[in-house]
Write an enzyme that holds these catalytic residues in place. Sequence first.
Site, PDB file in Angstrom:
ATOM      1  CG  HIS A 173      -0.795   8.853  -6.771  1.00 23.93           C
ATOM      2  ND1 HIS A 173      -2.039   8.799  -7.229  1.00 23.93           N
ATOM      3  CD2 HIS A 173      -0.472   7.985  -5.994  1.00 23.93           C
ATOM      4  CE1 HIS A 173      -2.658   7.431  -6.536  1.00 23.93           C
ATOM      5  NE2 HIS A 173      -1.649   7.146  -5.879  1.00 23.93           N
ATOM      6  CG  ASN A 223      -2.558  -4.751  -0.137  1.00 20.67           C
ATOM      7  OD1 ASN A 223      -2.470  -3.491  -0.615  1.00 20.67           O
ATOM      8  ND2 ASN A 223      -3.066  -5.278   0.934  1.00 20.67           N
ATOM      9  NE  ARG A 271      -0.310   1.546  -3.937  1.00 20.08           N
ATOM     10  CZ  ARG A 271      -0.544   0.358  -4.411  1.00 20.08           C
ATOM     11  NH1 ARG A 271       0.573  -0.409  -4.749  1.00 20.08           N
ATOM     12  NH2 ARG A 271      -1.717   0.061  -4.902  1.00 20.08           N
ATOM     13  CG  HIS A 323      -2.333  -0.075   0.232  1.00 21.25           C
ATOM     14  ND1 HIS A 323      -2.559  -1.047  -0.569  1.00 21.25           N
ATOM     15  CD2 HIS A 323      -2.783   1.103  -0.383  1.00 21.25           C
ATOM     16  CE1 HIS A 323      -2.823  -0.275  -1.667  1.00 21.25           C
ATOM     17  NE2 HIS A 323      -2.976   1.136  -1.574  1.00 21.25           N
TER      18      HIS A 323
HETATM   19  C1  HEM Z   1      -7.080   8.240  -3.880  1.00 22.23           C
HETATM   20  C2  HEM Z   1      -7.265   7.017  -4.169  1.00 22.23           C
HETATM   21  C3  HEM Z   1      -6.080   6.208  -4.436  1.00 22.23           C
HETATM   22  C4  HEM Z   1      -6.131   5.500  -5.373  1.00 22.23           C
HETATM   23  C5  HEM Z   1      -7.272   4.962  -6.305  1.00 22.23           C
HETATM   24  C6  HEM Z   1      -4.766   4.940  -5.555  1.00 22.23           C
HETATM   25  C7  HEM Z   1      -4.372   3.868  -6.641  1.00 22.23           C
HETATM   26  C8  HEM Z   1      -3.032   3.494  -6.792  1.00 22.23           C
HETATM   27  C9  HEM Z   1      -2.493   2.664  -7.825  1.00 22.23           C
HETATM   28  C10 HEM Z   1      -3.527   1.657  -8.715  1.00 22.23           C
HETATM   29  C11 HEM Z   1      -1.300   2.594  -7.762  1.00 22.23           C
HETATM   30  C12 HEM Z   1      -0.248   1.918  -8.649  1.00 22.23           C
HETATM   31  C13 HEM Z   1      -0.041   0.445  -7.964  1.00 22.23           C
HETATM   32  C14 HEM Z   1       0.961  -0.428  -9.044  1.00 22.23           C
HETATM   33  O1  HEM Z   1       1.038  -0.208 -10.073  1.00 22.23           O
HETATM   34  O2  HEM Z   1       0.918  -1.616  -8.591  1.00 22.23           O
HETATM   35  C15 HEM Z   1      -0.897   3.572  -6.833  1.00 22.23           C
HETATM   36  C16 HEM Z   1       0.282   4.058  -6.451  1.00 22.23           C
HETATM   37  C17 HEM Z   1       0.991   4.822  -5.545  1.00 22.23           C
HETATM   38  N1  HEM Z   1      -0.068   5.242  -4.507  1.00 22.23           N
HETATM   39 FE1  HEM Z   1      -2.061   5.288  -4.384  1.00 22.23          FE
HETATM   40  N2  HEM Z   1      -3.966   5.307  -4.634  1.00 22.23           N
HETATM   41  C18 HEM Z   1      -4.693   6.201  -4.254  1.00 22.23           C
HETATM   42  C19 HEM Z   1      -4.282   6.991  -2.974  1.00 22.23           C
HETATM   43  C20 HEM Z   1      -2.939   7.298  -2.677  1.00 22.23           C
HETATM   44  C21 HEM Z   1      -2.641   7.550  -1.190  1.00 22.23           C
HETATM   45  C22 HEM Z   1      -3.530   8.194  -0.275  1.00 22.23           C
HETATM   46  C23 HEM Z   1      -1.140   7.431  -0.957  1.00 22.23           C
HETATM   47  C24 HEM Z   1      -0.383   7.833   0.183  1.00 22.23           C
HETATM   48  C25 HEM Z   1      -0.782   8.884   0.973  1.00 22.23           C
HETATM   49  C26 HEM Z   1      -0.903   6.870  -2.173  1.00 22.23           C
HETATM   50  C27 HEM Z   1       0.550   6.750  -2.574  1.00 22.23           C
HETATM   51  C28 HEM Z   1       1.008   5.925  -3.616  1.00 22.23           C
HETATM   52  C29 HEM Z   1       2.111   5.840  -3.982  1.00 22.23           C
HETATM   53  C30 HEM Z   1       3.354   6.431  -3.030  1.00 22.23           C
HETATM   54  C31 HEM Z   1       2.304   5.063  -5.225  1.00 22.23           C
HETATM   55  C32 HEM Z   1       3.479   4.429  -5.837  1.00 22.23           C
HETATM   56  C33 HEM Z   1       4.070   3.176  -4.966  1.00 22.23           C
HETATM   57  C34 HEM Z   1       5.357   2.683  -5.917  1.00 22.23           C
HETATM   58  O3  HEM Z   1       5.975   3.052  -6.696  1.00 22.23           O
HETATM   59  O4  HEM Z   1       5.577   1.517  -5.425  1.00 22.23           O
HETATM   60  N3  HEM Z   1      -1.739   6.663  -2.892  1.00 22.23           N
HETATM   61  N4  HEM Z   1      -1.946   4.285  -6.090  1.00 22.23           N
END
Ligand code: HEM
Length: 335
Positions: free
Chosen positions: A199, A100, A67, A71
């Site tokens: 995800h 972030n 992530r 970002h």
């Molecule tokens: C399509 C639009 C996307 C949205 C709206 C989105 C939104 C989010 C949100 C809200 C979270 C939870 C953050 C938290 O609870 O603090 C999250 C977690 C995460 N996102 Fe996304 N995301 C998107 C695309 C992506 C992309 C493109 C990637 C990587 C290629 C990604 C990788 C991740 C990962 C691996 C997590 C878990 C992080 C952790 O456990 O620390 N996401 N995302």
Amino acid sequence: MFCTTNNTYYYSLLVTIFLVLTFVFPSEGQLSATFYSNTCSNVSTIVRNSVQQALTSDSRIAASLVRLHFHDCFVDGCDGSILLDVGGNITQSEKDAVPNANSVRGYDVVDSIKSTVESSCPGVVSCADILALAAESSVSLSEGPSWTVLLGRRDSLTANQAGANTSLPSPFGSLDDITSKFSAVGLDTTDLVALSGAHTFGRSQCQFFSQRLFDFNGTGNPDPTLNTTYLSSLQQNCPQNGNGATLNDLDLSTPDTFDNDYFTNLLIHKGLLQTDQELFSTDGASTISIVNNFANNQSAFFEAFAQSMINMGNISPLTGTQGEIRTDCKKVNGS
Ligand code: HEM
Ligand SMILES: *[C@@H]1O[C@H](CO)[C@@H](O)[C@H](O)[C@H]1NC(C)=O
Ligand SMILES: *[C@@H]1O[C@H](CO)[C@@H](O)[C@H](O)[C@H]1NC(C)=O
Ligand SMILES: *[C@@H]1O[C@H](CO)[C@@H](O)[C@H](O)[C@H]1NC(C)=O
Ligand SMILES: *[C@@H]1O[C@H](CO)[C@@H](O)[C@H](O)[C@H]1NC(C)=O
Ligand SMILES: *[C@@H]1O[C@H](CO)[C@@H](O)[C@H](O)[C@H]1NC(C)=O
Ligand SMILES: *[C@@H]1O[C@H](CO)[C@@H](O)[C@H](O)[C@H]1NC(C)=O
């Protein structure tokens, strides 16, 4: 005769100039798999070992590092700008931007990888490249695909908090909203679906999906696209007026494994974020057939994910003499 010799001479000169320009000064904007082969040939191994080490005490760190690269890349390109703290000429950190703050994690692990890399190859490897390498290691160490990471990014001298506020997709957006955020950085619908497959691991805080659970969009009812069995368990973990920072697995079936369960979950209406489920549940959307393909064929997902990570990693890097190689990922050199 004289003329021929002369032409041959000029021809050789042109070839030499071409070779020098191509190989000694590679064209700007062009990343390469062998960028550090003469200056830090070990860097991939060093990063991979560090990520593996970090995973022994934090099973979530692989997801967090993926992530972090995402970002970074969506805001002024993959330039390590997300890593800069306030200080010197940096008055607003991207770390404090809305998408972030109290959400992105893993900065300490990046600093520790950087210092290990610095001890082998001082002043050579950019923080932006470390993020790209750490993302690949994180996926492959979690049973996902591996790919050849293109390298040669340099680190920014600036941070862009306003850009981070506006360029990153919101989990409350419509499919049109998230599609346009991707298209703004040159990524298409296949990239959107494939990269959303990240995800398949990691966690989300309740505050990013609780709008779906009780009174969705002012209807007085939960989001109708949520599986009712899944809905009940989410309502228990994330009660109304509960702690919005409570964590929930993004992929209920295999929370720390990189596989295609994210897509099989969408088919049975078990996507966690509104923006996850929209990929499959938006009427007439072109994303539906891509989700079906990835749910039915894990190899197709893995191939597409690797290609889309390369595409994302290519978003306007600083190269050549642009930016710098930071010594400390948190600070511009000399500040
Ligand atoms: C399509 C639009 C996307 C949205 C709206 C989105 C939104 C989010 C949100 C809200 C979270 C939870 C953050 C938290 O609870 O603090 C999250 C977690 C995460 N996102 Fe996304 N995301 C998107 C695309 C992506 C992309 C493109 C990637 C990587 C290629 C990604 C990788 C991740 C990962 C691996 C997590 C878990 C992080 C952790 O456990 O620390 N996401 N995302
Ligand atoms: C590569 O890494 C190993 C340890 O991981 C180290 O012993 C060796 O010196 C490194 N080689 C180079 C060329 O940096
Ligand atoms: C980013 O958004 C937050 C919350 O709206 C705001 O406080 C902050 O000033 C914004 N940063 C910039 C540089 O616009
Ligand atoms: C929310 O409701 C508004 C109208 O009240 C509607 O236009 C919009 O499409 C709805 N959004 C979702 C995600 O259902
Ligand atoms: C809800 O999940 C169950 C499995 O837990 C599945 O059999 C059912 O088809 C799902 N319902 C919907 C509407 O997708
Ligand atoms: C699954 O996807 C791979 C990679 O795109 C492809 O080579 C293979 O033919 C697909 N398998 C099936 C059963 O469609
Ligand atoms: C801060 O910005 C000024 C003006 O652009 C520049 O001259 C100076 O070198 C910068 N200082 C640091 C520590 O980056």
